[in-house]
Write a protein that holds these residues in place. Structure first.
Motif, PDB file in Angstrom:
ATOM      1  N   ALA A   1      39.736  69.470  53.595  1.00 18.57           N
ATOM      2  CA  ALA A   1      39.389  68.903  52.400  1.00 18.57           C
ATOM      3  C   ALA A   1      38.248  67.777  52.375  1.00 18.57           C
ATOM      4  O   ALA A   1      37.704  67.612  51.560  1.00 18.57           O
ATOM      5  CB  ALA A   1      40.822  68.534  51.604  1.00 18.57           C
ATOM      6  N   ARG A   2      38.469  67.024  53.682  1.00 20.15           N
ATOM      7  CA  ARG A   2      37.272  66.130  53.895  1.00 20.15           C
ATOM      8  C   ARG A   2      35.871  66.563  53.754  1.00 20.15           C
ATOM      9  O   ARG A   2      35.269  65.851  53.491  1.00 20.15           O
ATOM     10  CB  ARG A   2      37.867  65.125  54.953  1.00 20.15           C
ATOM     11  N   HIS A   3      35.884  67.945  54.112  1.00 21.30           N
ATOM     12  CA  HIS A   3      34.553  68.487  54.141  1.00 21.30           C
ATOM     13  C   HIS A   3      34.283  69.659  53.145  1.00 21.30           C
ATOM     14  O   HIS A   3      33.568  70.395  53.071  1.00 21.30           O
ATOM     15  CB  HIS A   3      34.308  69.136  55.594  1.00 21.30           C
TER      16      HIS A   3
ATOM     17  N   GLY B   1      26.938  61.587  56.014  1.00 24.37           N
ATOM     18  CA  GLY B   1      28.169  60.953  56.238  1.00 24.37           C
ATOM     19  C   GLY B   1      27.712  59.506  56.588  1.00 24.37           C
ATOM     20  O   GLY B   1      26.534  59.141  56.545  1.00 24.37           O
TER      21      GLY B   1
ATOM     22  N   GLY C   1      36.854  66.877  63.833  1.00 22.99           N
ATOM     23  CA  GLY C   1      37.420  67.275  62.326  1.00 22.99           C
ATOM     24  C   GLY C   1      36.163  68.202  61.516  1.00 22.99           C
ATOM     25  O   GLY C   1      36.468  69.212  61.056  1.00 22.99           O
TER      26      GLY C   1
ATOM     27  N   ARG D   1      25.127  68.596  53.366  1.00 21.13           N
ATOM     28  CA  ARG D   1      26.558  68.535  53.355  1.00 21.13           C
ATOM     29  C   ARG D   1      27.380  69.643  54.069  1.00 21.13           C
ATOM     30  O   ARG D   1      26.719  70.818  54.265  1.00 21.13           O
ATOM     31  CB  ARG D   1      27.315  68.659  51.804  1.00 21.13           C
TER      32      ARG D   1
ATOM     33  N   GLY E   1      44.251  68.769  55.610  1.00 22.59           N
ATOM     34  CA  GLY E   1      43.387  67.436  55.124  1.00 22.59           C
ATOM     35  C   GLY E   1      41.985  67.424  55.549  1.00 22.59           C
ATOM     36  O   GLY E   1      41.153  66.989  55.202  1.00 22.59           O
ATOM     37  N   ILE E   2      42.026  68.041  56.940  1.00 24.35           N
ATOM     38  CA  ILE E   2      40.790  67.996  57.815  1.00 24.35           C
ATOM     39  C   ILE E   2      39.581  68.634  56.842  1.00 24.35           C
ATOM     40  O   ILE E   2      38.526  68.319  56.849  1.00 24.35           O
ATOM     41  CB  ILE E   2      40.989  68.686  59.066  1.00 24.35           C
TER      42      ILE E   2
ATOM     43  N   TYR F   1      32.826  71.553  44.546  1.00 22.77           N
ATOM     44  CA  TYR F   1      31.752  71.542  45.802  1.00 22.77           C
ATOM     45  C   TYR F   1      30.829  72.768  45.545  1.00 22.77           C
ATOM     46  O   TYR F   1      29.872  72.407  45.873  1.00 22.77           O
ATOM     47  CB  TYR F   1      32.607  71.412  47.168  1.00 22.77           C
TER      48      TYR F   1
END
Length: 434
Positions: A377-379, A32, A78, A55, A374-375, A391
């Motif tokens: 999905a960011r990962h 990141g 998160g 990841r 949303g949290i 992914y």
């Protein structure tokens, strides 16, 4: 152990060794913005037996239930929440008794330092781990209060201390007398405030030519830490009128080594203040810009350490309040050596329990349907902790931590990102204020 920045790597690795010293530590760096460089890892000094960049989705699917005894998640809230959901989903199938428990590692998480903002947000994102470490009695009380306040289980909260306290006890002034200003990447934020702090440090050096004033920086240009630094002190120092005097300079390196020669620690709200206080070094938490939640120095109310540059220029040396020190877990009176006994005991009990209950974070698609997806999905995870389309099938990079070609590409990307953070974003904010 999974970490996402240099400071969290330091906390996570040292916490793992505090829990049990004779371990094999496999380190994973979450890819990141703040992924530390080799230099930053060397500066921290915490070593691992293996180290790789990864990841979040790959970490989740690579960690099975039998490979590790303990997993330490040293990440932003998160990321912790996403990994907890991902692991819960990955470990769900094929359990010995799906109704009562699982054979799985013990999951530990916590905070890297002073918790002065987003207390509820950060804590609830960490809920679901088997052990949530609190760095002091003060934090443990607050953590349990937050969990009880939402009706969540608070038995995971365990009081300990910051794992990187230690070093030689301060015994008296050095030659030359050394003042250290511990700079922070994002506190304060504005150019005016950061320029002011730099100017006052420089003026202190000029007022006291017999002293050495060190401005301790967290990262070199191009590197990132836990927080974004839009206005690096290196850049401000290069434009300082008259330059820096001979007895004032910028320094990097391990904080412990800098503290070995420190006679007065000065900061706005850095965790370095706690390291300094633990050693008995005179420590000043600046009030020049006010005592405000946005600065984090409100955490030091009652500490006896609040002071201004004017007072320090006049020779003031703050005297810390002993009761406050004890409550913050930084009193160097022998208690620190036992600070991790409770965490060590809790982890041992959980490891020997055999079957553990499934991971059960407070946030679920039912309790936080507008926040959790949303949290995750960011990962790279869907609301149920499964890898999102695109992914799961993406190839994982192999090989060493830094391949030359990949480093070249990443440095270019970081340069573009840094330009956006340091130049474009501030300009846009200024335009918005017109």
């Amino acid at each position: 152990m999974l970490a996402d920045s240099d400071t969290r790597w330091k906390w996570g690795a040292l916490t793992a060794y505090r829990i049990q010293s004779d371990i094999r530590l496999d380190g994973y760096l979450l890819r990141g913005r703040a992924t530390p460089t080799v230099r930053q890892l060397d500066e921290v000094g915490a070593r691992a037996d293996s180290l790789r960049e990864i990841r979040g989705v790959d970490f989740v699917r690579s960690v099975d239930r039998t490979r590790y005894d303990v997993i330490v998640l040293a990440c932003v809230g998160g990321a912790v929440q996403a990994v907890l959901h991902g692991l819960a989903r990955a470990w769900q199938a094929g359990t010995p008794d799906a109704a009562t428990g699982q054979h799985r590692p013990v999951v530990v998480t916590g905070y890297v330092g002073v918790v002065y903002e987003k207390l509820a947000d950060g804590l609830l994102l960490r809920h679901g781990a088997d052990v949530v470490l609190a760095n002091s009695r003060h934090d443990a009380d607050r953590f349990r209060e937050v969990y009880r306040g939402v009706g969540a289980d608070d038995h995971s909260v365990v009081e300990c201390a910051l794992p990187f306290l230690g070093g030689a006890r301060y015994t008296g002034e050095h030659t030359p007398y050394t003042v250290v200003f511990a700079a922070q990447p994002s506190v304060p934020e504005s150019r005016a405030d950061r320029t002011y702090l730099l100017r006052r440090a420089v003026e202190h050096a000029r007022t006291h030519p017999d002293r050495e004033v060190l401005i301790k920086l967290r990262s070199k240009p191009g590197e990132h830490t836990t927080h974004i630094e839009e206005l690096p002190y290196q850049k401000l120092a290069a434009k300082a009128p008259g330059g820096l005097p001979a007895n004032c300079r910028l320094v990097y390196g391990n904080m412990g080594e800098v503290l070995d020669r420190t006679d007065l620690m000065v900061t706005v709200s850095s965790t370095a203040a706690l390291e300094s206080l633990h050693r008995g070094i005179p420590t000043a938490v600046l009030t020049d810009l006010g005592v405000r939640e946005a600065l984090g120095n409100h955490h030091f109310l009652g500490s006896g350490c609040l002071a201004s540059w004017d007072e320090l220029d006049a020779g003031h040396r703050p005297e810390p309040d002993r009761e406050w020190l004890a409550r913050q877990g930084v009193a160097a009176d022998g208690e620190y050596e036992r600070a991790f006994d409770a965490a060590r005991a809790r982890v041992t009990v959980l490891r020997e329990a055999g079957l553990l209950p499934p991971l059960a974070p407070y946030y679920t698609p039912r309790t936080a349907p507008g926040y959790l997806p949303g949290i995750l999905a960011r990962h790279g995870l869907d609301p149920h902790g499964e890898p999102l389309a695109g992914y799961d099938g993406a190839p994982e990079e192999t090989g060493g931590l830094r391949r030359v070609a990949r480093e070249t590409v990443r440095e270019a990307a970081r340069g573009a990102y840094r330009h956006g953070v340091q130049r474009v974003a501030p300009a846009i904010r200024r335009w918005g204020q017109l």
